[in-house]
Design an enzyme around this catalytic site. Structure first.
Site, short mmCIF file in Angstrom:
data_model
loop_
_atom_site.label_atom_id
_atom_site.label_comp_id
_atom_site.label_asym_id
_atom_site.label_seq_id
_atom_site.Cartn_x
_atom_site.Cartn_y
_atom_site.Cartn_z
N LYS A 34 51.97 -38.44 -12.94
CA LYS A 34 50.91 -39.34 -13.39
C LYS A 34 50.43 -40.22 -12.23
O LYS A 34 51.04 -40.22 -11.16
CB LYS A 34 51.41 -40.20 -14.54
CG LYS A 34 52.65 -41.01 -14.21
CD LYS A 34 53.22 -41.71 -15.42
CE LYS A 34 54.47 -42.49 -15.01
NZ LYS A 34 54.97 -43.34 -16.09
N TYR A 259 43.38 -64.00 10.71
CA TYR A 259 42.81 -64.99 9.80
C TYR A 259 43.80 -66.10 9.48
O TYR A 259 45.00 -65.85 9.30
CB TYR A 259 42.39 -64.32 8.49
CG TYR A 259 41.13 -63.50 8.57
CD1 TYR A 259 39.91 -64.09 8.88
CD2 TYR A 259 41.15 -62.13 8.31
CE1 TYR A 259 38.75 -63.33 8.95
CE2 TYR A 259 40.00 -61.37 8.38
CZ TYR A 259 38.80 -61.98 8.70
OH TYR A 259 37.65 -61.23 8.76
#
Length: 364
Positions: A34, A259
Site C-alpha cells: 500500500k 535560513y
C-alpha cells in the site's frame, strides 16, 4: 545532475521476501504494498514480488492499478468497499475485501454480484481503529457464513497495535483475545505485521502480513535491539536515496549557513551544497548533525533543510568534489537513523518521496 535519485534494488526486494518465507515456512505471505509500495513504486514492487501469495493494498484504486498492468495475484483491499459500485468492481476484478463494519455487511446482503467475493473478517482486539469488537465478531461471522455473495471459508484477522514495544503485555493480550474469539470459527487466520513477525512466533498462523521489513527496514526503529542483529544479517535495504554535490564553499569562522542563521561555522571550513530538500521529501525537521554518507564517510547536515538544497560539513571530506554522490539514506546509512533524528518514523520518510525524485531500478 541536480535531481535527487531513489535507487530501488529489486534483487534486495526479492531477497527480503525469500527471507520472510524461510523464517515462516508454514505461513503464506500477504505482503503489504500500500501507499505506492511504501514509496518504492506500487507496480514496481508488485512485479518484483511475484512469489508473494497475495498483495495487500489500502484502497480499490491501488488494486485496480495492479489489475490494469496485468497483476493476476490475489489482491486484498485493507479498507474494503464503501458503495455498491465499488463492491461490483471487487467482484468483477476478483479483489478480496477486509470487512470491518456493519455497513459493509449490509452492502453485501443487498447487492447482486456477478461472482462471489473473498473476504476477511477484521476483529478489533485492541487497536480500536477498524474492525468488529470481540463481542460482536461471532454474530457477524455467522451472518457472513449465510451470505451467497461470499466465498467460504471466511478469513479471520486482527491487527496488532503495539508489537514493536519491548513490553509485550498488551500484544499478548490481543493475541489471546483473537485465539479465544476465533476458537470455534473455521477459516484461515492472520495476525502479525512486520514487528509481530519477529516478536511473536506463536502468532505466525496461516497468513503473515509483512510490510516495512520487505523493504529492508526494521519495524522496531533503532531503539529495540532484540532483533537488530538478525534483521541486519538477513535483510537488505531496497531504497537508496542520493543526491549530488552542486557547490563547494569555503566559509569563515562564525559565518552562518542557511535560513534563519541557525548554524554557524565553528572555524574556517569547507561546506557542500547538496541538491535535495524538503521539495524532494527529505525531512525539513532534520536537525544539524543528521548524518549523510559521502564517499563512504559520515558527514553532518548543517543549517536548515531548504526546499531544494541542504548544506553539509566537509571537514571530514576535504577532497570532495562537485558531482560527488551523497547518500541520504539506504545502503550504508539506515533510514531508521534519519527518521530518529528527524523525530519521525522510517515509514513516513519513504512515503513522502516526491515526484521530483528520479527513480532508478537496479538488480544487485
Amino acid at each position: 545532475m541536480n535531481r535527487a535519485t531513489a535507487t530501488i534494488n529489486v534483487t534486495a526486494l526479492k531477497h527480503n521476501l525469500s527471507q520472510i518465507k524461510a523464517l515462516a515456512p508454514k505461513s503464506l505471505a500477504w505482503v503489504m504494498i500500500k501507499s505506492n509500495g511504501y514509496g518504492h513504486g506500487l507496480v514496481r514492487v508488485a512485479k518484483a514480488l511475484s512469489d508473494a501469495n497475495a498483495f495487500g493494498v489500502a484502497c480499490i484504486d491501488e488494486a485496480l492499478t495492479l489489475r490494469e498492468v496485468g497483476i493476476k495475484s490475489p489482491i486484498i483491499v485493507m479498507k474494503g468497499f464503501y458503495n455498491e459500485a465499488e463492491l461490483s468492481q471487487f467482484a468483477r476484478h476478483r479483489l478480496g475485501a477486509v470487512i470491518h463494519c456493519s455497513d459493509q455487511v449490509s452492502l453485501l446482503e443487498k447487492t447482486n454480484l456477478t461472482s462471489s467475493l473473498s473476504v476477511w473478517l477484521k476483529i478489533d482486539t485492541g487497536m480500536n481503529r477498524l474492525g468488529f469488537s470481540v463481542e460482536q465478531s461471532p454474530a457477524v461471522y455467522n451472518q457472513l457464513k449465510t451470505s451467497s455473495s461470499i466465498q467460504k471459508p471466511i478469513g479471520l484477522m486482527t491487527h496488532l497495535a503495539d508489537a514493536d514495544n519491548e513490553n509485550k503485555t498488551f500484544t499478548e493480550l490481543q493475541i489471546k483475545r483473537f485465539f479465544s474469539v476465533t476458537e470455534k470459527m473455521i477459516g484461515p487466520k492472520s495476525i502479525v505485521n512486520s514487528a509481530g513477525f519477529f516478536a511473536y512466533p506463536n502468532a505466525l498462523v496461516d497468513w503473515i502480513r509483512p510490510g516495512i521489513i520487505l523493504y529492508g527496514i526494521s519495524p522496531f526503529g533503532i531503539n529495540y535491539n532484540s532483533f537488530k542483529e538478525k534483521i541486519e544479517k538477513k535483510f537488505r535495504p531496497v531504497m537508496t536515496l542520493s543526491a549530488k554535490i552542486i557547490a563547494i564553499k569555503n566559509r569563515r569562522q562564525n559565518d552562518s549557513v542557511g535560513y534563519g542563521c541557525t548554524w554557524s561555522c565553528p572555524e574556517d571550513m569547507p561546506i557542500a551544497i547538496v541538491s535535495i530538500g524538503y521539495g524532494d521529501g527529505y525531512p525539513r525537521h532534520a536537525p544539524s548533525g543528521t548524518p549523510v554518507l559521502l564517499n563512504g564517510k559520515i558527514c553532518p547536515l548543517i543549517g536548515r533543510v531548504s526546499m531544494d538544497m541542504i548544506a553539509i560539513d566537509l571537514r571530514s571530506q576535504p577532497n570532495a568534489q562537485v558531482g560527488d554522490d551523497v547518500i541520504l539514506w539506504g545502503e550504508g546509512l539506515p533510514v531508521e537513523i534519519i527518521a530518529e533524528k528527524a523525530g519521525t518514523i522510517a515509514y513516513e520518510l519513504l512515503c513522502k518521496i516526491t515526484q521530483r525524485v528520479q527513480f532508478i531500478e537496479i538488480e544487485k
